[in-house]
Design a protein around this motif. Structure first.
Motif, PDB file in Angstrom:
ATOM      1  N   ILE A  76      -2.162   3.481  16.578  1.00  0.00           N
ATOM      2  CA  ILE A  76      -2.852   2.937  15.177  1.00  0.00           C
ATOM      3  C   ILE A  76      -2.168   1.786  14.732  1.00  0.00           C
ATOM      4  CG2 ILE A  76      -3.074   5.451  14.586  1.00  0.00           C
ATOM      5  CD1 ILE A  76      -1.044   4.906  12.452  1.00  0.00           C
TER       6      ILE A  76
ATOM      7  N   GLU B  79       2.847  12.712   8.792  1.00  0.00           N
ATOM      8  CA  GLU B  79       1.233  12.623   8.775  1.00  0.00           C
ATOM      9  C   GLU B  79       0.902  11.298   8.270  1.00  0.00           C
ATOM     10  OE1 GLU B  79      -0.924  14.954   9.982  1.00  0.00           O
ATOM     11  OE2 GLU B  79       0.927  16.155  10.587  1.00  0.00           O
ATOM     12  N   LEU B  80       0.012  10.559   9.022  1.00  0.00           N
ATOM     13  CA  LEU B  80      -0.331   9.258   8.409  1.00  0.00           C
ATOM     14  C   LEU B  80      -1.860   8.954   9.030  1.00  0.00           C
ATOM     15  CD1 LEU B  80       0.063   6.669   7.014  1.00  0.00           C
ATOM     16  CD2 LEU B  80       0.927   5.544   9.107  1.00  0.00           C
ATOM     17  N   GLU B  81      -2.650   8.553   8.107  1.00  0.00           N
ATOM     18  CA  GLU B  81      -4.144   8.489   8.377  1.00  0.00           C
ATOM     19  C   GLU B  81      -4.850   9.776   9.169  1.00  0.00           C
ATOM     20  OE1 GLU B  81      -4.724   4.747  10.476  1.00  0.00           O
ATOM     21  OE2 GLU B  81      -4.124   3.560   8.834  1.00  0.00           O
ATOM     22  N   GLY B  82      -4.430  10.890   8.816  1.00  0.00           N
ATOM     23  CA  GLY B  82      -4.798  12.200   9.392  1.00  0.00           C
ATOM     24  C   GLY B  82      -4.508  12.560  10.869  1.00  0.00           C
ATOM     25  N   GLN B  83      -3.569  11.805  11.224  1.00  0.00           N
ATOM     26  CA  GLN B  83      -2.742  12.128  12.374  1.00  0.00           C
ATOM     27  C   GLN B  83      -1.263  12.501  12.425  1.00  0.00           C
ATOM     28  OE1 GLN B  83      -3.480   9.395  15.721  1.00  0.00           O
ATOM     29  NE2 GLN B  83      -5.231   8.361  14.119  1.00  0.00           N
TER      30      GLN B  83
ATOM     31  N   ALA C 250       0.164   4.081   0.341  1.00  0.00           N
ATOM     32  CA  ALA C 250      -0.339   5.113   1.504  1.00  0.00           C
ATOM     33  C   ALA C 250       0.896   5.031   2.463  1.00  0.00           C
ATOM     34  CB  ALA C 250      -1.773   5.034   1.801  1.00  0.00           C
ATOM     35  N   TYR C 251       1.445   4.134   2.789  1.00  0.00           N
ATOM     36  CA  TYR C 251       2.267   3.626   3.963  1.00  0.00           C
ATOM     37  C   TYR C 251       3.860   4.058   3.766  1.00  0.00           C
ATOM     38  CZ  TYR C 251      -1.219   1.459   6.565  1.00  0.00           C
ATOM     39  OH  TYR C 251      -2.508   1.042   7.344  1.00  0.00           O
TER      40      TYR C 251
ATOM     41  N   ASP D  47       0.873  -1.229   0.041  1.00  0.00           N
ATOM     42  CA  ASP D  47       0.084   0.007   0.060  1.00  0.00           C
ATOM     43  C   ASP D  47       0.834   1.185   0.145  1.00  0.00           C
ATOM     44  OD1 ASP D  47      -1.837   1.993   0.341  1.00  0.00           O
ATOM     45  OD2 ASP D  47      -2.925   1.195   2.141  1.00  0.00           O
TER      46      ASP D  47
END
Length: 206
Positions: free
Chosen positions: A194, A111-115, A74-75, A72
């Motif tokens: 998370i 930043e990851l998953e909005g945090q 996104a990671y 993924d």
């Protein structure tokens, strides 16, 4: 909308995509996934065949594959490096109760998953290349989907004050395969709430 405005918007779109590409370090998705898959195949061959593998000869005979999350992009994140104010050696606990010394070098903020997250980058006292770092972390999957003692990522600084962290490259320590090995445990700064569903999953012992 006239042709000139369309052209300007097109140019701005290309510039924006170029900036995003530069900031995230993201390859073409197909090329990126292929690179990760090749690295995973290399990991498998090392664990399965190499003389320095943590698996015993008996384990190797029954070993079929490593288990990973689906790649993924996104990671794969770009992190700002924030130097530790008082750089000093810390004793990282090992799975066998001993300790190993590492330099507390920098915090990687991203930043990851909005945090916003901040992880401690460590450097082995044996490391000669000062752009190389060791990241040991635990997350919401630890002890369930992934190894309870955390996972590792080897990092290399690729900017003046920045570094790329690719959780798709997270791998298990040797002690996940064989308890006879002693492995560093993640420092408290690197225990994430998370779930990082990227990288290697727990080793399933048949």
């Amino acid at each position: 909308m006239n042709t000139r405005n369309i052209l300007i918007i097109g140019v701005l779109a290309v510039i924006t995509l170029a900036v995003v590409y530069t900031l995230t370090g993201t390859d073409d998705p197909e090329v990126y996934i292929e690179k990760i898959e090749k690295e995973r195949e290399r990991q498998y061959k090392f664990i399965r065949f190499n003389i320095e593998s943590p698996l015993s000869e008996l384990q190797k005979r029954d070993f079929k594959e490593l288990d990973f999350y689906t790649v993924d992009p996104a990671y794969k994140v770009r992190a700002k490096m924030i130097p530790v104010e008082d750089r000093k050696m810390m004793e990282l606990p090992m799975t066998d109760g001993t300790v190993e010394k590492y330099l507390k070098h920098s915090f990687a903020e991203f930043e990851l998953e909005g945090q916003t997250h901040r992880l401690l980058l460590l450097q082995s006292i044996k490391e000669l290349d000062k752009r190389n770092f060791f990241l040991a972390f635990a997350d919401g999957t630890s002890g369930e989907e992934t190894y309870g003692g955390g996972r590792y990522i080897n990092l290399r600084q690729d900017g003046k004050n920045s570094i790329t962290i690719d959780f798709n490259m997270a791998y298990n320590p040797y002690c996940a395969y064989n308890p006879d090995f002693a492995c560093p445990l993640p420092p408290k700064e690197n225990v994430m709430e998370i779930a990082i569903r990227a990288g290697e999953k727990d080793y399933k012992k048949d």
